[in-house]
Write a protein that holds these residues in place. Structure first.
Motif, PDB file in Angstrom:
ATOM      1  N   ALA A  81       0.861  -1.182   0.000  1.00 49.72           N
ATOM      2  CA  ALA A  81       0.000   0.000   0.000  1.00 49.72           C
ATOM      3  C   ALA A  81       0.893   1.226   0.000  1.00 49.72           C
ATOM      4  N   TRP A  82       0.425   2.306  -0.618  1.00 51.24           N
ATOM      5  CA  TRP A  82       1.203   3.525  -0.654  1.00 51.24           C
ATOM      6  C   TRP A  82       0.287   4.732  -0.484  1.00 51.24           C
ATOM      7  N   GLU A  83       0.897   5.786   0.017  1.00 54.05           N
ATOM      8  CA  GLU A  83       0.215   7.072   0.118  1.00 54.05           C
ATOM      9  C   GLU A  83       1.266   8.136  -0.105  1.00 54.05           C
ATOM     10  N   GLY A  91      -3.033   4.063  -2.846  1.00 57.09           N
ATOM     11  CA  GLY A  91      -3.671   2.835  -3.299  1.00 57.09           C
ATOM     12  C   GLY A  91      -3.035   1.612  -2.681  1.00 57.09           C
ATOM     13  N   ARG A  92      -3.400   0.494  -3.263  1.00 53.42           N
ATOM     14  CA  ARG A  92      -2.918  -0.790  -2.743  1.00 53.42           C
ATOM     15  C   ARG A  92      -2.851  -1.788  -3.903  1.00 53.42           C
ATOM     16  N   MET A  93      -1.868  -2.655  -3.862  1.00 52.00           N
ATOM     17  CA  MET A  93      -1.801  -3.751  -4.830  1.00 52.00           C
ATOM     18  C   MET A  93      -1.441  -5.029  -4.085  1.00 52.00           C
ATOM     19  N   GLU A  94      -1.933  -6.123  -4.628  1.00 54.22           N
ATOM     20  CA  GLU A  94      -1.687  -7.432  -4.017  1.00 54.22           C
ATOM     21  C   GLU A  94      -1.428  -8.448  -5.120  1.00 54.22           C
ATOM     22  N   ILE A  95      -0.433  -9.291  -4.900  1.00 50.03           N
ATOM     23  CA  ILE A  95      -0.138 -10.353  -5.864  1.00 50.03           C
ATOM     24  C   ILE A  95      -1.208 -11.431  -5.709  1.00 50.03           C
ATOM     25  N   THR A  96      -1.930 -11.678  -6.792  1.00 49.91           N
ATOM     26  CA  THR A  96      -3.025 -12.656  -6.775  1.00 49.91           C
ATOM     27  C   THR A  96      -2.632 -13.986  -7.391  1.00 49.91           C
ATOM     28  N   ASN A  97      -1.565 -13.969  -8.186  1.00 50.33           N
ATOM     29  CA  ASN A  97      -1.084 -15.202  -8.804  1.00 50.33           C
ATOM     30  C   ASN A  97       0.402 -15.050  -9.073  1.00 50.33           C
ATOM     31  N   SER A  98       1.129 -16.103  -8.789  1.00 57.15           N
ATOM     32  CA  SER A  98       2.572 -16.080  -8.987  1.00 57.15           C
ATOM     33  C   SER A  98       3.008 -17.457  -9.468  1.00 57.15           C
ATOM     34  N   VAL A  99       3.432 -17.503 -10.721  1.00 58.71           N
ATOM     35  CA  VAL A  99       3.918 -18.748 -11.312  1.00 58.71           C
ATOM     36  C   VAL A  99       5.414 -18.557 -11.552  1.00 58.71           C
ATOM     37  N   PRO A 100       6.246 -19.257 -10.778  1.00 62.77           N
ATOM     38  CA  PRO A 100       7.689 -19.011 -10.844  1.00 62.77           C
ATOM     39  C   PRO A 100       8.234 -18.878 -12.268  1.00 62.77           C
ATOM     40  N   SER A 101       8.937 -17.777 -12.433  1.00 61.24           N
ATOM     41  CA  SER A 101       9.663 -17.438 -13.653  1.00 61.24           C
ATOM     42  C   SER A 101       8.795 -17.247 -14.888  1.00 61.24           C
ATOM     43  N   SER A 102       7.455 -17.126 -14.720  1.00 60.70           N
ATOM     44  CA  SER A 102       6.643 -16.892 -15.917  1.00 60.70           C
ATOM     45  C   SER A 102       5.512 -15.877 -15.741  1.00 60.70           C
ATOM     46  N   LEU A 103       4.962 -15.708 -14.520  1.00 61.31           N
ATOM     47  CA  LEU A 103       3.812 -14.813 -14.363  1.00 61.31           C
ATOM     48  C   LEU A 103       3.731 -14.248 -12.950  1.00 61.31           C
ATOM     49  N   VAL A 104       3.447 -12.946 -12.878  1.00 66.14           N
ATOM     50  CA  VAL A 104       3.058 -12.293 -11.622  1.00 66.14           C
ATOM     51  C   VAL A 104       1.822 -11.473 -11.955  1.00 66.14           C
ATOM     52  N   LEU A 106      -1.393  -9.074 -10.447  1.00 66.69           N
ATOM     53  CA  LEU A 106      -1.701  -8.191  -9.330  1.00 66.69           C
ATOM     54  C   LEU A 106      -3.127  -7.666  -9.417  1.00 66.69           C
ATOM     55  N   LYS A 107      -3.707  -7.441  -8.266  1.00 66.06           N
ATOM     56  CA  LYS A 107      -4.939  -6.664  -8.141  1.00 66.06           C
ATOM     57  C   LYS A 107      -4.477  -5.274  -7.729  1.00 66.06           C
ATOM     58  N   LEU A 108      -4.824  -4.262  -8.506  1.00 70.50           N
ATOM     59  CA  LEU A 108      -4.352  -2.897  -8.281  1.00 70.50           C
ATOM     60  C   LEU A 108      -5.550  -1.996  -8.012  1.00 70.50           C
ATOM     61  N   ASP A 109      -5.588  -1.400  -6.817  1.00 69.85           N
ATOM     62  CA  ASP A 109      -6.689  -0.525  -6.425  1.00 69.85           C
ATOM     63  C   ASP A 109      -6.147   0.865  -6.125  1.00 69.85           C
ATOM     64  N   PHE A 110      -6.597   1.843  -6.890  1.00 69.85           N
ATOM     65  CA  PHE A 110      -6.238   3.235  -6.654  1.00 69.85           C
ATOM     66  C   PHE A 110      -7.314   3.884  -5.794  1.00 69.85           C
ATOM     67  N   GLU A 111      -6.895   4.713  -4.850  1.00 70.44           N
ATOM     68  CA  GLU A 111      -7.818   5.499  -4.039  1.00 70.44           C
ATOM     69  C   GLU A 111      -7.741   6.976  -4.418  1.00 70.44           C
ATOM     70  N   LYS A 112      -6.524   7.459  -4.669  1.00 75.70           N
ATOM     71  CA  LYS A 112      -6.292   8.848  -5.055  1.00 75.70           C
ATOM     72  C   LYS A 112      -5.295   8.863  -6.197  1.00 75.70           C
ATOM     73  N   PRO A 113      -5.335   9.722  -7.117  1.00 81.04           N
ATOM     74  CA  PRO A 113      -6.220  10.863  -7.215  1.00 81.04           C
ATOM     75  C   PRO A 113      -7.636  10.507  -7.674  1.00 81.04           C
ATOM     76  N   PHE A 114      -7.867   9.264  -8.051  1.00 83.42           N
ATOM     77  CA  PHE A 114      -9.193   8.798  -8.446  1.00 83.42           C
ATOM     78  C   PHE A 114      -9.316   7.339  -8.056  1.00 83.42           C
ATOM     79  N   LYS A 115     -10.525   6.884  -7.893  1.00 79.35           N
ATOM     80  CA  LYS A 115     -10.743   5.469  -7.567  1.00 79.35           C
ATOM     81  C   LYS A 115     -10.742   4.658  -8.860  1.00 79.35           C
ATOM     82  N   ALA A 116     -10.032   3.538  -8.818  1.00 83.40           N
ATOM     83  CA  ALA A 116     -10.005   2.620  -9.959  1.00 83.40           C
ATOM     84  C   ALA A 116      -9.551   1.257  -9.459  1.00 83.40           C
ATOM     85  N   ASN A 117     -10.079   0.232 -10.074  1.00 86.43           N
ATOM     86  CA  ASN A 117      -9.700  -1.142  -9.751  1.00 86.43           C
ATOM     87  C   ASN A 117      -9.270  -1.804 -11.047  1.00 86.43           C
ATOM     88  N   ASN A 118      -7.999  -2.197 -11.094  1.00 86.85           N
ATOM     89  CA  ASN A 118      -7.438  -2.783 -12.306  1.00 86.85           C
ATOM     90  C   ASN A 118      -6.707  -4.076 -11.981  1.00 86.85           C
TER      91      ASN A 118
END
Length: 175
Positions: A81-83, A91-104, A106-118
């Motif tokens: 999380a950062w401010e 906002g905040r981000m969390e690793i939702t899937n991690s496949v060694p050496s091929s995929l990471v 993330l769920k990325l949620d912005f709070e400021k300057p605008f709300k967004a979920n990516n």
């Protein structure tokens, strides 16, 4: 004369609104780079938020940014999380899937300057003596963002940051 000007303005505003409404309601921004290092050398730099300070362009937006790490040390369940100032936002981000050496992923949620979920995906694919690394972000494109997109290119704006980050990731991994 005044009536003609008002009619023209109304037609132009209506055309602008219709144009924005016709844009897709989802977006993807994606950039790729070839890094002369094996996926095993690159993956830990992405899979561990503590190592993002080495390469992420967003880490440089605010030297006073407050960072909070939680969850797992790395991989699935690791959260960050950062401010910060107006540029860094919050906002905040969390690793939702991690496949060694091929995929990471993330769920990325912005709070400021605008709300967004990516969602964000980093994919790594071996390519000879290099690795093709792709950084992609996907999300909803609400009407107000589509309207702003008539005047500014979101893909170029965010894509430039991704290109900068991938160049820094390349420098860090190729050392």
């Amino acid at each position: 004369m005044l009536t003609t000007i008002i009619v023209i303005l109304v037609v132009l505003i209506a055309a602008l609104l219709i144009h924005a409404a016709m844009k897709p309601d989802n977006f993807t921004v994606s950039r790729s780079a070839s890094i002369k290092a094996p996926p095993e050398a690159i993956f830990p730099l992405i899979n561990d938020f503590k190592r993002w300070t080495v390469w992420s362009p967003y880490e440089k937006l605010d030297p006073e940014m407050k960072r909070t790490l939680s969850g797992a040390d790395s991989g699935k369940g690791a959260a960050y999380a950062w401010e910060g100032n107006g540029k860094a936002g919050a906002g905040r981000m969390e690793i939702t899937n991690s496949v060694p050496s091929s995929l990471v992923a993330l769920k990325l949620d912005f709070e400021k300057p605008f709300k967004a979920n990516n969602t964000v995906d980093f994919t790594l694919a071996p390519a000879g003596n290099s690795t093709a690394v792709t950084w992609a972000m996907h999300g909803r494109y609400p009407f107000i963002a589509r309207l702003m997109g008539v005047f500014m290119n979101f893909d170029k704006l965010v894509g430039k940051d991704f290109e900068t980050g991938l160049a820094s990731l390349k420098s860090a991994a190729e050392k």
